[in-house]
Each structure stands twice: as C-alpha cells, then as structure tokens.
Design an enzyme around this catalytic site. Structure first.
Site: not given
Lengths: 380, 247, 324
Positions: A127, A131, A158, A363-364
């Site tokens: 958001e 994050g 994505t 993704e981290g």
C-alpha cells in the site's frame, strides 16, 4: 547428495531457453523502451504451461517441481525479467496461494484458469503507506454479513491491469492488528475497482505495474481464503515461496549478464588482444562466475527443500537476498566490461542492470531478508 | 494414416567439436545432444498434420545407445505418440539403414520422413538407403508435405525451381528447409504426458558396416581478415582480381 | 576391372560446370585405378555436348537417350545408374553432390552393395582399401573414411576439385536401360525461375542478411549480383522474415554452397551461417559491427553501413568490369 538434474528438468530448462532465445529476445529492447506489455509472449507462456507449471495437474497445472521452476525462471530472466516477473507472480504467489490455502470450490473456479494461463493473477499486498511493514493494512474489508465491503488503495501491483483475478490483502478487524487481516479473491471486473496509470519504471518496464483503488467493492464471503483473520499468515507463507521465484529471477539476470560479458570479452579487442586475455577483465569474470554459481546453488537448495516438503522459508531468504545483491554487482560489472557499449541499449547489459535493482526491492527488500536471516540465526 | 519420423541424435549445432583417442572419435565431454534439426522439422510437420486431423499417429525411431533416449522423450513431449529405439552403436549410415529396414518389416506406416542430412555426418544417406532396402519409393528434396482429402501432395525442390507431386504410400520423403517453419517447444503438459507414452527398445540384429571413420581432424584456421577502407571500394576489386584471383 | 562410372548431369541438354568438374574428377580417379572414366548420360543430349566430356578425360559415354528421366525419380535414376555400373563393371561410381546426386547415390550404393562416402573433397589417399577425406560436422571437421567393400559410391562436393581439361575423345554408345521401374508419383505442377543463375552453380554469390533492414533495400544487392554475374542468396532471418524466398537461404539449415567468391553483406555470421558457406574460396564481409563473427571467417572485410557501402561497391564493380 546429488547434483544431477533429471532428464525432465533438463528438458524444461531447454524449453525455457528456446522460448527466451527464440521469442523474447526479438523485441525485448523495444518493449523495454516503450514500456509495452508482452501480450503475445504471455499467451505463448500460457500455451507452454510456464504460467502454472507448479500447480498440480488436478488443477490444470504442469505438475513440475520447484527445481524445474528455478531452471525455467533463470532462462527466461536471462533475457527478459519483465516476462519472468509475470510468470513468478502468477505461479508462486497467486497459484501457490490458492492451491495451498484455498478450498476446492475456489481452486475449481479461480485456480484452474490461472494455472492454464487463461487468466493472469495479481497479489495485492503493498500500500502507499505499507510496504515492508505489511502488518499495517489500511485497505479495509468490512464484514457486511454475507459479503465484505472493500475500500482502499494498493500500490506497485504487478499484473495490476491485465490480471483477471486479484488476491487482496485487507484489514477486517483493525482492533486485532495483523490477526484481523484477510485475503480475498476478487474478480478484476467487480464494480468499484479502478486501476491507476501504468507506472513509468526504471526497469522491468514492460511488466504491468499499477496502483489499484477499491471503492465499496462487494466481495462474497466464500471468496475469503482460510479462516477469518488468516490473511497475514497467508501473505507471509505465500511470500516465502515467492522469494524462490524472485531469487531465481535475480539469478537469471546475473547469469544473463555474465554470459554476455564472457561473450563480449572473447570478441572485443584492446591493446592488441581480446580483452578476456587481460587479467583485469578475466579476474572480474571469475568473480562474477563464482557469485552466479553461489546464487544458483542457494536457489536450487531452497527449491529442493520445498520439493522435499521441508522448511524452506529461511533458505528462500538466503537465496533471494544473495541473488538480488549479486545480480546488482554482476550486472554492474558486465556494463563495466562492455565499456561504452555497455551503456547503450543495444547490448542488453544496461537493461539487466536496471532490472537487477528491482530484485533488491520487491517481494521483501534485501533488508527484510536480512531481518529474516538474522532472526533465525539469533533465535534461542 | 501413420507417419514414422527417423531421428538422429546429434551434438548441438553450436558445439565446438573436439576429438579424442588419437583423433579417432568425438570427445563427447560437455556436449549437449539434440534432435537433428532437419529431423525435428520433419517431426514438426508430421505433428502439424496430426493436429489438423490429416493423419492418425506419429511415431519416431532412432538407432543408438540409451543416452539417445533424452531426445526421443523430447519428441514424445512435443507430441509424438510413440518412440522406438533400436539398441545399437553404429559405425556408418548403412548399418543404421539396415537396422531400420529390418525393424520396418513388421511395421505398417504410410509415410516415412527423414531429414536431408544429420548435422554430424552430413551424409544424406540413411533415408534413401532405408527406402531402397525396404523396397519402397522415395522422394528427395521435399520442402512441403500436405494431405488433402486423403491425397498426399509433396512440394520438392528441383534445380532452378519447384515441383508439386502427388505421392502414393507407402513412401519415404527426404525433407529439407521449408517443410516446417520452426521446431516446437515442449509444453509442461507435453513433458508430463511424455512420462506415460511408450518408448520401446528393440534389440539390434548384427549388421556389418561398409565404411569406417578412421580419423578426424580440424580444418586449418583461416588467416586474418584483411580490412579494406569503405571509402576505397575499388581497392576491394583490385585485391579480388590481383591477389585472390577470383574475379 | 577398375572403371569409374560417373553420372553426367545436364540441364536441358547442356552440361554445366559441376558435370565437367565431376568428369575431371572421374578421369583423375581412373588414372589411379588404371581403368576408364565412363560417363552415364540420362536423356537427350546432342553430340557436340557429349564431346565436351571427352575434353575432360572421359573415354566412354553410355547415353541412355530413351527413357523417362524427366521428371527425376529416385527409383528410375538409381536403377539406371546401377545397371550401367554393372554393365561397365565399375569399381567406383561417382556423383556430384547436387540435388540429384545426393538423392540417388545412397540407393545406388544399396543396389551395388557398395560403401557410400558422401561429399568427398578430393582424390582418395589410397585406392586399396579406398580411403578418402570428407567434411563432417557441417564443415567444422574433416574425416578420413575407409571403405570396406570392393565397390564404392562417392559424391563430390562442388567446387572442390576444379576443372581439369585433358585431350581426348569420348566414344558415345547409345544404350537402353534393360528394365526401368515406373514413375512412383504424379507430377501436378512444375515451376522454374527461367534464366536465373542457380545458387549451386554460381561462381560468385552475393548474399545479404538482417543488416539490410527490410526487403525494400535489396536493390543494391541485386545490382551488385548483376554486375558480377552472381547469384543472390540470404541468411536465415531474412528468409524467415519473408524478405527473400526460402530457396535463397544459405547456411546449415538452408543450402550449403562453395562458390569462388562469397559476399556477406550485413550478415553477422552465426556459426550456422558459416557452416553453409565456409567452403567458399574467398569470403568478403561488409558489416558495421567490428565484432561481428563474420569477419573471423572472411578473407576481406569492409567496416561500414551496408546501406552506403553496398551502393559504392556496385559502382566500383561497374568500373572494374569496364576496365577489365
């Protein structure tokens, strides 16, 4: 110990290589420049079964193991990380999440078309103000009896525009903190959804990244994954698998850059001989190769653990952290070896360098991976 | 109608070949084996015809040791219905053709396809020898194969042109460029289904080779390229005339 | 007997360079074996043309003027050659490695129970046992092949032996092949591009690649070919894109050619392309990329944009032709 791939794994690697070297390579530079979505390539990836390769054949997937997935991701990412992120999100986040934690009705209705690649999935967690700290979800999914009413904004999504199916992480019980979070399966065409403009990104420009706004979107109760409040755990579990995909992507970006650097060093001449004969270049290549090989081994180890149904969360953090970091280093060195040619688009390595940067972030982030790894090290 | 595709297992076409044992055999270390590109195109066309409903089955066969099964399984993964392997190490194309011909006696195929040559020995011999040994007609230089209303139409290259033929089975076609555009990439589903498709291994009868490869060597490396100034195009023709003596 | 039989291919009654080169080769073989070089001619050919074979060392001609040899049928042609080989007790039967030669040599080998060596590039190093060199791995290596059988069938790679004239007269004998099979197919349509120089027979080939950027830029390529009396060719991407017909594609999966002079214009020179042209005597490369692998295979190179260099070459070629 066995470092041999099976004949089938090698066939999948070759299939991905053929697809990437024959198809993706043709227009990758142009798509990057125009930030154009690879519609045709996604269709081909669906036909070849790459978009649902990990899903059980019972749910129309390819039934392949995670090791094969790493091999395929590496090959595709060598050429085009925009395509591989589409593949990674669909496989390791959306399909995996539905297969592992959804019920049979949800799998039948939503997983099957995703596994066949007829629909693409998106995973809506980030958001504008959440994050790395995913516990603070501002998007609300109010319980209205037989449906949820969703309001809020998701960022950096994505497949945000092309997806047919969203997995949306939202807060139902703010008072319970992260234990009040749910994951809802949301049809892209639901009333009240609007998609923001295509993000003008530094790299992976031809993947389709958007913000997605929800205004009074009604989602049926049966679209919730798992028990009430399972959403945060769902997200964390799913991201563990996702990390293997992005780790393999970073690996592919790095090994693609290494291959190009080796090729270039064997052709380009300076001071009367090919530059590969200069120790300054040869040693750089050696360092790059060792890093790529290490990253590959970490990716395969995490994949192997997952295939053996052993805990793989920390291993996937090792792989993602290391592969992303070395992808940045290796691509930077590949540009350096190419000299001026490396700085122009025709030679691909500058694009790989821009793509590598994102693998340290999404993704981290690398820092989140350091947290996972260090907490595991320091736990009592 | 059934099609048989004869396949050869060859080193990847980008391989840098090296020889071992006193230059008497290929150094197979690190070599990636692939379906001979022309055979793969033949297979691609056969599968296209099957997808179109023009034929009922596509089978593939290879003469070779167990390591060649990887390429047979790839053929199954891209859509062949059955694979055969005649278990033998062969020394020349004649031996391969004889083994195929003996096996073929108990089989019934309407169309046999063979690629114009293998990218290793480049002899263009096996297909035609097989047809001759099996006593069936053959057509060479085939660049198109279609089946319309049960009629087999071939397009073949002739010196300076093309010819369309109507063929009557069973026959063997030696196929080349144009027969199919691009080989297929196996899909995950195809790879999965290949697991359950039959791959039958056939023992080989003893057959003597008629030729032997005694030794291999690498061609002399080419001398360096002489660069000509783009502003001096006349200089190129002077060199071609006076130095190279080719014009 | 140690006679050498060769198939003298002709186009509409006249012999082209590959047939005369093969005649020269057969003559050289015959001198090694002590036998005669004997030509087999299928279909009608005039006496003046037949006598040309004599000037390349052919002593005897079997002329099968009658019989349906057009359209070419593997079964009919290979029967004719095998019968002729038996008739003249040939120890060696040689063909050009042409479309037809490659198609029927293996069938002739089967009928004669002879070993086959395809694409030889010179004379045998030994006649007993027959030992000869040929290219393998698409030109990346050479192999020495030994034939175990008494008889052998060979095909000769074009433009490897050359023309070697010799004085002499060939005796032509009209011959009827005893039993020919019938045509195994029906011809529906034949199309020939009239008057066009064949790639397989051209001494000079002008070939262009993706660097041309589109079929609309081919004019200078064709002009250069016209001025030099050359055939045109192209690389694989060009025929795949449909810029040029498939018949022009040279390379590993297209045609393998061996002209005296090969121009590679805007062709980067992938290994698969080189494999199809590496037997050319001289290669000229024009490319704007100094790292293009084609320069590694070329004898002469011009670094520059094909769109400016090729038109300049056309003008230079015209000047050269005027002055020579």
């Amino acid at each position: 110990m066995n470092f041999n791939f099976t004949e089938e794994q090698l066939m999948i690697q070759q299939a991905a290589r053929d697809f990437a070297q024959r198809e993706l390579i043709k227009d990758v530079i142009e798509r990057d420049e125009k930030a154009e979505y690879p519609t045709q390539h996604v269709k081909t990836m669906a036909e070849l079964g790459f978009l649902g390769m990990l899903v059980d054949p019972r749910w129309d997937g390819g039934g392949m193991d995670t090791v094969s997935y790493v091999l395929a991701m590496e090959e595709i990412s060598k050429v085009d990380a925009s395509c591989s992120v589409i593949m990674s999100v669909n496989n390791s986040l959306v399909c995996y999440g539905l297969e592992a934690f959804g019920n049979d009705v949800q799998r039948e209705k939503y997983l099957k078309p995703l596994a066949r690649g007829e629909k693409i999935g998106a995973f809506l967690l980030s958001e504008p103000e959440a994050g790395s700290d995913a516990t603070r979800q501002h998007t609300l999914a109010e319980d209205k009896g037989d449906y949820y009413l969703v309001n809020g904004t998701k960022n950096w999504i994505t497949n945000g525009n092309t997806a047919g199916t969203y997995l949306v992480i939202a807060q139902t019980h703010p008072e319970k903190g992260h234990k009040g979070i749910n994951c809802l399966i949301v049809d892209r065409n639901s009333e009240g959804i609007s998609v923001g403009p295509h993000e003008n990104k530094m790299g992976m420009r031809s993947s389709d990244t958007h913000s997605v706004m929800f205004t009074d979107v009604k989602v049926p109760k049966e679209n919730r994954i798992g028990e009430d409040g399972f959403g945060f755990k769902f997200a964390m579990k799913t991201l563990e698998g996702g990390r293997i995909g992005i780790a393999a992507q970073a690996l592919g970006i790095a090994s693609g850059a290494l291959e190009r650097a080796v090729q270039y060093a064997k052709e380009r001449k300076a001071f009367g001989t090919v530059i590969a004969n200069h120790q300054a270049i040869a040693f750089k290549l050696a360092d790059m190769a060792v890093k790529v090989e290490n990253a590959r081994n970490l990716c395969l180890k995490a994949a192997w653990l997952k295939d053996q149904h052993l805990p793989y969360g920390v291993a996937s953090s090792y792989a993602k952290y290391y592969a992303a970091e070395i992808a940045m280093e290796v691509t930077t060195q590949a540009v350096q070896i190419h000299g001026g040619y490396g700085y122009v688009k025709e030679y691909h390595v500058e694009r790989l360098m821009r793509e590598a940067k994102l693998t340290q972030i999404y993704e981290g982030t690398s820092e989140i991976q350091q947290i996972v790894i260090s907490r595991d090290l320091l736990k009592d | 109608m059934k099609i048989l595709v004869c396949m050869s297992n060859v080193p990847d076409t980008t391989t840098k070949v090296r020889f071992t044992d006193g230059n008497t055999r290929l150094d197979a270390a690190g070599i990636q084996w692939i379906i001979n590109p022309w055979d793969e195109l033949a297979l691609t066309r056969a599968l296209e015809l099957k997808d179109a409903g023009a034929i009922s089955a596509v089978e593939v066969i290879n003469v070779g040791p167990a390591l060649t099964e990887a390429t047979l399984r790839k053929a199954l993964a891209i859509g062949a219905d059955k694979a055969w392997r005649i278990d033998a190490e062969t020394a020349d194309g004649y031996q391969v053709a004889q083994l195929l011909a003996q096996w073929l006696k108990d089989q019934a195929f309407d169309i046999l396809l063979a690629g114009v040559e293998s990218s290793d020995y480049n002899s263009s011999g096996v297909g035609i020898m097989l047809a001759a040994l099996a006593g069936i007609p053959s057509v060479s230089n085939v660049s198109g194969l279609s089946i319309e209303g049960g009629q087999v139409i071939l397009k073949r290259e002739i010196e300076g042109g093309q010819q369309q033929l109507k063929a009557h089975g069973p026959f063997l076609a030696v196929v080349q460029k144009g027969i199919a555009l691009e080989p297929r990439i196996p899909s995950m589903r195809g790879i999965m289904t290949a697991r359950t498709k039959p791959l039958e291994v056939v023992p080989a009868h003893p057959v003597a080779a008629r030729t032997a490869y005694q030794a291999f060597s690498l061609p002399q490396p080419k001398g360096s390229c002489r660069m000509v100034d783009p502003e001096q195009p006349d200089e190129l023709f002077r060199l071609l005339h006076e130095e190279a003596r080719v014009i | 007997m140690s006679n050498i039989l060769y198939l003298a291919e002709h186009r509409e009654g006249s012999f082209r360079k590959p047939a005369l080169e093969l005649a020269s080769y057969a003559h050289a073989l015959a001198r090694q074996t002590g036998g005669q070089a004997i030509a087999l001619v299928l279909g009608k050919v005039g006496a003046d043309q037949l006598s040309r074979l004599g000037s390349y060392g052919t002593q005897h001609i079997l002329h099968a003027a009658e019989g349906s040899f057009d359209p070419m049928d593997n079964g009919i042609w290979s029967t004719a050659v095998a019968e002729a080989a038996i008739k003249v007790s040939a120890r060696l039967v040689v063909f050009s490695a042409s479309l037809q030669g490659r198609a029927i040599a293996p069938a002739v080998a089967v009928r004669l129970e002879a070993g086959l060596v395809a694409g030889v590039n010179g004379l045998p190093s030994s006649m007993q046992p027959l030992t000869v060199e040929r290219k393998v791995y698409s030109g990346k290596a050479l192999a020495t092949v030994v034939v175990h059988t008494e008889k052998a069938v060979m095909t000769l790679s074009p433009n490897t032996f050359g023309l070697k004239e010799s004085s002499g007269d060939a005796v032509a004998e009209v011959w009827t092949v005893p039993t020919l099979p019938s045509l195994s197919f029906e011809v529906l349509e034949t199309s020939r591009s009239e008057g066009k120089l064949l790639l397989s027979e051209a001494d000079v080939v002008v070939s262009a690649g993706r660097g041309m950027k589109g079929h609309e830029h081919w004019k200078p390529v064709e002009d250069l070919a016209t001025v030099l009396g050359a055939a045109t060719a192209c690389s694989r991407p060009v025929s795949d894109e449909g810029w040029r017909p498939h018949g022009e594609h040279v390379g590993q999966t297209g045609k393998i050619i061996a002209p005296n002079l090969y121009f590679a214009l805007g062709i980067s020179g992938a290994v698969q392309h080189i494999a199809g042209v590496s037997s050319s005597k001289v290669i000229v490369a024009v490319n704007k990329d100094p790292e293009a692998p084609i320069f590694g295979a070329a004898d002469y190179g011009i670094l520059g944009d094909v769109h400016t260099v090729v038109p300049a070459l056309v003008e230079a070629a015209k000047r050269f032709k005027e002055n020579s």
